[in-house]
Design a protein around this motif. Structure first.
Motif, PDB file in Angstrom:
ATOM      1  N   LEU A  12      37.280  53.038  56.644  1.00 27.12           N
ATOM      2  CA  LEU A  12      37.747  53.018  55.256  1.00 27.12           C
ATOM      3  C   LEU A  12      39.202  52.569  55.139  1.00 27.12           C
ATOM      4  N   GLU A  13      39.873  52.429  56.258  1.00 25.72           N
ATOM      5  CA  GLU A  13      41.269  51.986  56.267  1.00 25.72           C
ATOM      6  C   GLU A  13      41.307  50.463  56.384  1.00 25.72           C
ATOM      7  N   ILE A  14      41.046  49.789  55.261  1.00 24.38           N
ATOM      8  CA  ILE A  14      40.958  48.331  55.249  1.00 24.38           C
ATOM      9  C   ILE A  14      42.233  47.762  54.636  1.00 24.38           C
ATOM     10  N   GLU A  15      42.833  46.803  55.320  1.00 24.74           N
ATOM     11  CA  GLU A  15      44.051  46.157  54.820  1.00 24.74           C
ATOM     12  C   GLU A  15      43.933  44.643  54.969  1.00 24.74           C
ATOM     13  N   GLN A  16      44.690  43.940  54.140  1.00 24.69           N
ATOM     14  CA  GLN A  16      44.786  42.484  54.269  1.00 24.69           C
ATOM     15  C   GLN A  16      46.075  42.010  53.622  1.00 24.69           C
ATOM     16  N   ASP A  17      46.439  40.772  53.888  1.00 22.05           N
ATOM     17  CA  ASP A  17      47.636  40.176  53.305  1.00 22.05           C
ATOM     18  C   ASP A  17      47.273  39.349  52.081  1.00 22.05           C
ATOM     19  N   VAL A  18      48.168  39.362  51.096  1.00 18.51           N
ATOM     20  CA  VAL A  18      48.033  38.539  49.897  1.00 18.51           C
ATOM     21  C   VAL A  18      49.324  37.729  49.786  1.00 18.51           C
ATOM     22  N   TYR A  19      49.183  36.414  49.783  1.00 19.70           N
ATOM     23  CA  TYR A  19      50.350  35.538  49.735  1.00 19.70           C
ATOM     24  C   TYR A  19      50.862  35.409  48.304  1.00 19.70           C
ATOM     25  N   ILE A  20      52.162  35.649  48.127  1.00 23.58           N
ATOM     26  CA  ILE A  20      52.821  35.489  46.833  1.00 23.58           C
ATOM     27  C   ILE A  20      53.699  34.240  46.922  1.00 23.58           C
ATOM     28  N   LYS A  21      53.206  33.167  46.343  1.00 21.69           N
ATOM     29  CA  LYS A  21      53.812  31.842  46.479  1.00 21.69           C
ATOM     30  C   LYS A  21      55.280  31.808  46.033  1.00 21.69           C
ATOM     31  N   ARG A  22      55.585  32.390  44.876  1.00 16.26           N
ATOM     32  CA  ARG A  22      56.954  32.341  44.341  1.00 16.26           C
ATOM     33  C   ARG A  22      57.957  32.937  45.320  1.00 16.26           C
ATOM     34  N   LEU A  23      57.551  33.971  46.025  1.00 12.80           N
ATOM     35  CA  LEU A  23      58.442  34.660  46.954  1.00 12.80           C
ATOM     36  C   LEU A  23      58.332  34.126  48.375  1.00 12.80           C
ATOM     37  N   GLY A  24      57.252  33.399  48.660  1.00 14.56           N
ATOM     38  CA  GLY A  24      57.052  32.832  49.991  1.00 14.56           C
ATOM     39  C   GLY A  24      56.753  33.872  51.054  1.00 14.56           C
ATOM     40  N   VAL A  25      56.149  34.991  50.648  1.00  7.10           N
ATOM     41  CA  VAL A  25      55.839  36.068  51.592  1.00  7.10           C
ATOM     42  C   VAL A  25      54.448  36.642  51.311  1.00  7.10           C
ATOM     43  N   ASN A  26      53.943  37.356  52.305  1.00  2.00           N
ATOM     44  CA  ASN A  26      52.700  38.094  52.140  1.00  2.00           C
ATOM     45  C   ASN A  26      53.005  39.528  51.741  1.00  2.00           C
ATOM     46  N   PHE A  27      52.226  40.066  50.825  1.00  2.13           N
ATOM     47  CA  PHE A  27      52.235  41.485  50.514  1.00  2.13           C
ATOM     48  C   PHE A  27      51.066  42.073  51.293  1.00  2.13           C
ATOM     49  N   ARG A  28      51.245  43.236  51.870  1.00  3.47           N
ATOM     50  CA  ARG A  28      50.170  43.919  52.593  1.00  3.47           C
ATOM     51  C   ARG A  28      49.518  44.891  51.620  1.00  3.47           C
ATOM     52  N   ILE A  29      48.214  44.746  51.417  1.00  2.00           N
ATOM     53  CA  ILE A  29      47.503  45.631  50.505  1.00  2.00           C
ATOM     54  C   ILE A  29      46.417  46.381  51.255  1.00  2.00           C
ATOM     55  N   LYS A  30      45.934  47.438  50.626  1.00  2.00           N
ATOM     56  CA  LYS A  30      44.877  48.249  51.230  1.00  2.00           C
ATOM     57  C   LYS A  30      43.819  48.568  50.193  1.00  2.00           C
ATOM     58  N   ALA A  31      42.644  48.941  50.680  1.00  4.19           N
ATOM     59  CA  ALA A  31      41.583  49.429  49.805  1.00  4.19           C
ATOM     60  C   ALA A  31      41.971  50.831  49.348  1.00  4.19           C
ATOM     61  N   ILE A  32      41.542  51.206  48.142  1.00  4.32           N
ATOM     62  CA  ILE A  32      41.800  52.564  47.665  1.00  4.32           C
ATOM     63  C   ILE A  32      40.476  53.316  47.532  1.00  4.32           C
ATOM     64  N   SER A  33      40.579  54.617  47.519  1.00  2.00           N
ATOM     65  CA  SER A  33      39.395  55.468  47.438  1.00  2.00           C
ATOM     66  C   SER A  33      38.980  55.671  45.978  1.00  2.00           C
ATOM     67  N   THR A  34      37.788  56.195  45.803  1.00  2.00           N
ATOM     68  CA  THR A  34      37.298  56.533  44.470  1.00  2.00           C
ATOM     69  C   THR A  34      38.227  57.543  43.818  1.00  2.00           C
ATOM     70  N   LYS A  35      38.707  58.492  44.598  1.00  2.00           N
ATOM     71  CA  LYS A  35      39.625  59.520  44.096  1.00  2.00           C
ATOM     72  C   LYS A  35      40.917  58.883  43.570  1.00  2.00           C
ATOM     73  N   ASP A  36      41.472  57.919  44.318  1.00  2.95           N
ATOM     74  CA  ASP A  36      42.691  57.224  43.878  1.00  2.95           C
ATOM     75  C   ASP A  36      42.446  56.454  42.584  1.00  2.95           C
ATOM     76  N   LEU A  37      41.284  55.821  42.480  1.00  2.24           N
ATOM     77  CA  LEU A  37      40.939  55.072  41.275  1.00  2.24           C
ATOM     78  C   LEU A  37      40.816  56.013  40.075  1.00  2.24           C
ATOM     79  N   GLU A  38      40.176  57.153  40.264  1.00  2.00           N
ATOM     80  CA  GLU A  38      40.032  58.137  39.190  1.00  2.00           C
ATOM     81  C   GLU A  38      41.383  58.670  38.741  1.00  2.00           C
ATOM     82  N   LYS A  39      42.268  58.953  39.701  1.00  2.86           N
ATOM     83  CA  LYS A  39      43.614  59.438  39.367  1.00  2.86           C
ATOM     84  C   LYS A  39      44.380  58.390  38.564  1.00  2.86           C
TER      85      LYS A  39
END
Length: 129
Positions: A12-39
């Motif tokens: 369940l600990e899934i991560e990936q990079d998302v490239y932000i062109k304007r900044l020229g860098v990758n942001f590291r993101i993760k999957a969130i749980s159902t509990k986090d979404l509800e909150k």
């Protein structure tokens, strides 16, 4: 492998990079749980009216900002230097000031897909093949 074995071995600990062109860098993101979404939804829902006229309204702009903060592993939008740079009181306010609307949408689209809200038609095609 059957469904039970797949669930037992799932990560369940899934991560990936998302490239932000304007900044020229990758942001590291993760999957969130159902509990986090509800909150996040609770945090962005206001109830108005009384009795039978009671209605819940979700502030979608705020929800998008809250979700982006929850998805982002790096950068940390609650970092003191970042909060000072954008004169933000908290991480949610900071993400709204630091990112352009399209960048915010890109992070949220990638985060929701990573959290299991992908294209069902694509998944059906994969199963067929």
């Amino acid at each position: 492998m059957d469904a039970l074995q797949a669930l037992l071995s799932a990560n369940l600990e899934i991560e990936q990079d998302v490239y932000i062109k304007r900044l020229g860098v990758n942001f590291r993101i993760k999957a969130i749980s159902t509990k986090d979404l509800e909150k996040a939804r609770e945090q962005c829902t206001q109830v108005s009216g009384k009795g039978s006229r009671k209605e819940s309204v979700i502030d979608t702009d705020r929800l998008n900002a809250v979700l982006a903060v929850k998805f982002c592993v790096s950068p940390d939008f609650g970092d003191k230097a970042l909060l000072a740079k954008y004169n933000a009181a908290n991480a949610v306010e900071c993400v709204g000031k630091a990112l352009l609307p399209g960048e915010l949408a890109k992070i949220n689209a990638a985060g929701t897909e990573l959290s299991g809200f992908g294209d069902d038609e694509e998944a059906e095609e994969d199963v067929k093949n």
